[in-house]
Design an enzyme around this catalytic site. Structure first.
Site, PDB file in Angstrom:
ATOM      1  N   HIS A 241       5.805  23.206  18.880  1.00 26.78           N
ATOM      2  CA  HIS A 241       6.767  23.397  17.811  1.00 26.78           C
ATOM      3  C   HIS A 241       6.124  23.137  16.460  1.00 26.78           C
ATOM      4  O   HIS A 241       4.991  22.671  16.367  1.00 26.78           O
ATOM      5  CB  HIS A 241       8.017  22.514  18.003  1.00 26.78           C
ATOM      6  CG  HIS A 241       7.794  21.040  17.831  1.00 26.78           C
ATOM      7  ND1 HIS A 241       8.818  20.134  17.754  1.00 26.78           N
ATOM      8  CD2 HIS A 241       6.651  20.314  17.733  1.00 26.78           C
ATOM      9  CE1 HIS A 241       8.316  18.918  17.614  1.00 26.78           C
ATOM     10  NE2 HIS A 241       7.020  18.996  17.608  1.00 26.78           N
TER      11      HIS A 241
ATOM     12  N   CYS B 183       3.465  17.330  10.844  1.00 28.07           N
ATOM     13  CA  CYS B 183       4.263  18.056  11.860  1.00 28.07           C
ATOM     14  C   CYS B 183       4.669  19.439  11.347  1.00 28.07           C
ATOM     15  O   CYS B 183       5.146  20.270  12.117  1.00 28.07           O
ATOM     16  CB  CYS B 183       5.523  17.266  12.222  1.00 28.07           C
ATOM     17  SG  CYS B 183       5.159  15.699  13.003  1.00 28.07           S
TER      18      CYS B 183
ATOM     19  N   HIS C 253       2.026  22.423  16.902  1.00 26.25           N
ATOM     20  CA  HIS C 253       1.348  21.482  17.803  1.00 26.25           C
ATOM     21  C   HIS C 253       2.242  21.305  19.028  1.00 26.25           C
ATOM     22  O   HIS C 253       3.411  21.697  19.009  1.00 26.25           O
ATOM     23  CB  HIS C 253       1.103  20.140  17.109  1.00 26.25           C
ATOM     24  CG  HIS C 253       2.376  19.446  16.738  1.00 26.25           C
ATOM     25  ND1 HIS C 253       3.083  19.768  15.604  1.00 26.25           N
ATOM     26  CD2 HIS C 253       3.091  18.482  17.373  1.00 26.25           C
ATOM     27  CE1 HIS C 253       4.176  19.018  15.544  1.00 26.25           C
ATOM     28  NE2 HIS C 253       4.212  18.240  16.614  1.00 26.25           N
TER      29      HIS C 253
ATOM     30  N   HIS D 219       3.721  19.179  22.768  1.00 25.26           N
ATOM     31  CA  HIS D 219       4.053  17.916  23.447  1.00 25.26           C
ATOM     32  C   HIS D 219       4.335  18.191  24.918  1.00 25.26           C
ATOM     33  O   HIS D 219       4.776  19.282  25.275  1.00 25.26           O
ATOM     34  CB  HIS D 219       5.330  17.285  22.864  1.00 25.26           C
ATOM     35  CG  HIS D 219       5.210  16.895  21.433  1.00 25.26           C
ATOM     36  ND1 HIS D 219       4.519  15.791  21.012  1.00 25.26           N
ATOM     37  CD2 HIS D 219       5.729  17.472  20.315  1.00 25.26           C
ATOM     38  CE1 HIS D 219       4.604  15.689  19.705  1.00 25.26           C
ATOM     39  NE2 HIS D 219       5.326  16.698  19.239  1.00 25.26           N
TER      40      HIS D 219
ATOM     41  N   ASP E 251       9.822  25.747  28.758  1.00 25.25           N
ATOM     42  CA  ASP E 251       8.478  25.395  29.225  1.00 25.25           C
ATOM     43  C   ASP E 251       7.441  26.424  28.769  1.00 25.25           C
ATOM     44  O   ASP E 251       7.656  27.634  28.897  1.00 25.25           O
ATOM     45  CB  ASP E 251       8.479  25.271  30.758  1.00 25.25           C
ATOM     46  CG  ASP E 251       7.228  24.582  31.261  1.00 25.25           C
ATOM     47  OD1 ASP E 251       6.703  23.702  30.549  1.00 25.25           O
ATOM     48  OD2 ASP E 251       6.767  24.914  32.363  1.00 25.25           O
ATOM     49  N   HIS E 252       6.338  25.931  28.234  1.00 25.54           N
ATOM     50  CA  HIS E 252       5.245  26.767  27.737  1.00 25.54           C
ATOM     51  C   HIS E 252       5.729  27.783  26.697  1.00 25.54           C
ATOM     52  O   HIS E 252       5.310  28.936  26.689  1.00 25.54           O
ATOM     53  CB  HIS E 252       4.512  27.465  28.896  1.00 25.54           C
ATOM     54  CG  HIS E 252       3.659  26.506  29.668  1.00 25.54           C
ATOM     55  ND1 HIS E 252       4.197  25.549  30.492  1.00 25.54           N
ATOM     56  CD2 HIS E 252       2.315  26.331  29.696  1.00 25.54           C
ATOM     57  CE1 HIS E 252       3.217  24.827  31.017  1.00 25.54           C
ATOM     58  NE2 HIS E 252       2.069  25.269  30.543  1.00 25.54           N
TER      59      HIS E 252
ATOM     60  N   GLU F  14       9.579  12.571  23.345  1.00 29.31           N
ATOM     61  CA  GLU F  14       8.609  13.522  22.816  1.00 29.31           C
ATOM     62  C   GLU F  14       7.190  12.988  23.026  1.00 29.31           C
ATOM     63  O   GLU F  14       6.268  13.720  23.371  1.00 29.31           O
ATOM     64  CB  GLU F  14       8.879  13.729  21.319  1.00 29.31           C
ATOM     65  CG  GLU F  14       8.214  14.922  20.734  1.00 29.31           C
ATOM     66  CD  GLU F  14       8.733  15.195  19.342  1.00 29.31           C
ATOM     67  OE1 GLU F  14       9.336  16.260  19.146  1.00 29.31           O
ATOM     68  OE2 GLU F  14       8.565  14.336  18.462  1.00 29.31           O
TER      69      GLU F  14
END
Ligand SMILES: [Zn+2]
Length: 290
Positions: free
Chosen positions: A148, A167, A173, A175, A213-214, A260
């Site tokens: 995100h 951020c 980046h 998580h 996801d991904h 996170e």
């Protein structure tokens, strides 16, 4: 001053989801692999929480006595047992984690000032029982990996950097998000379940994991086209995605917790006053920095 203390205990036991009044085919249809003979086992971890006034010795109860009560009334009996047969309660109502937690409460209540029984069947599945009739809570934990960028699309790069720091870096980046979904419901007096666990797992997979996801949240999840994907907003989005599917399964979504990083987590309590609004600001999520 009132204080809550918790004592941890463990036992290993086996169980089987099998109702003798149903045919083999019906048991398999209802409980899947959990109906297999001769059952299967878990290393259960139990947390017994107690409330009381602090005494002159700085305790609410002598923990050594608490330990002995838990051992005498629960763990020494359940350890290395086949749960279905060990207590009569489990013949009436199957030994699901939520029902085991309820029955442990009943067994310990005459001796200890309980406020909560929490029982882990394994690290990704646990039940909480607070002493309210057949009401219980069940939590499933899972994870997804996503990228995100914390930047509001209507603000400049400089403005976003002022608010979100690095951020807001333009290339984003990632998580490994750890997600806990807690549902609340009534324990079925025969199956011991507040919800069909397989169906709940499937709903979380279908409505959340497959979408998140991904992914690059800002671009791949339409919800975040105009909403900044902070941990708080992601948890809020998940709560909105899961509310109806869980309702359809006969339970109520109680809480969504999103971690996170090990240092940063948030919890959304899905109370009646919540709306399905996409306006995160109105819902005031609680951010817990560990
Ligand atoms: Zn981040």
């Amino acid at each position: 001053m009132l204080c809550i203390i918790s004592r941890r205990a463990q036992f290993s036991a086996s169980h089987r989801y099998w109702l003798p009044e149903l045919s083999e085919a019906e048991n398999i249809q209802k409980f899947g692999a959990c109906s297999r003979f001769p059952g299967y086992g878990h290393n259960y971890v139990l947390f017994v929480s107690l409330v009381g006034e602090l005494d002159e010795y700085g305790m609410i109860l002598n923990l050594s006595n608490v330990k002995h009560v838990i051992n005498r009334k629960v763990t020494s009996i359940l350890d290395f047992s086949y749960l279905n047969d060990v207590w009569l309660e489990f013949q009436q109502t199957l030994p699901t984690p939520e029902n085991i937690a309820r029955v442990i409460w009943q067994r310990l209540k005459p001796d200890l000032p309980l406020v909560r029984i929490q029982l882990f069947e394994h690290p990704e599945l646990w039940a909480d029982y607070l002493g309210n009739g057949m009401e219980a809570y069940l939590t499933l934990s899972t994870y997804f990996s996503a990228a995100h960028k914390l930047a509001h699309p209507r603000l400049s790069g400089e403005e976003n950097f002022k608010i979100y720091g690095k951020c807001a870096n333009p290339n984003g980046h990632g998580h490994n998000y750890h997600l806990e979904v807690t549902v609340k419901g009534e324990i079925d007096p025969r199956t011991g379940m507040i919800v069909d666990l397989g169906a709940l797992n499937q709903a979380i997979k279908e409505y959340v994991i497959e979408l998140f996801d991904h992914s690059f949240l800002n671009k791949d999840v339409p919800y975040f086209a105009e909403v900044v994907p902070t941990a708080e907003n992601i948890a809020l989005c998940i709560s909105q995605l899961l509310r109806s599917p869980i309702q359809e399964l006969g339970a109520t979504l109680y809480k969504v917790k999103l971690m996170e990083t090990p240092n940063n987590s948030c919890e959304i309590y899905c109370t009646e006053s919540d709306s399905n609004s996409v306006n995160a600001a109105q819902n005031q999520p609680v951010l817990v920095r560990l």
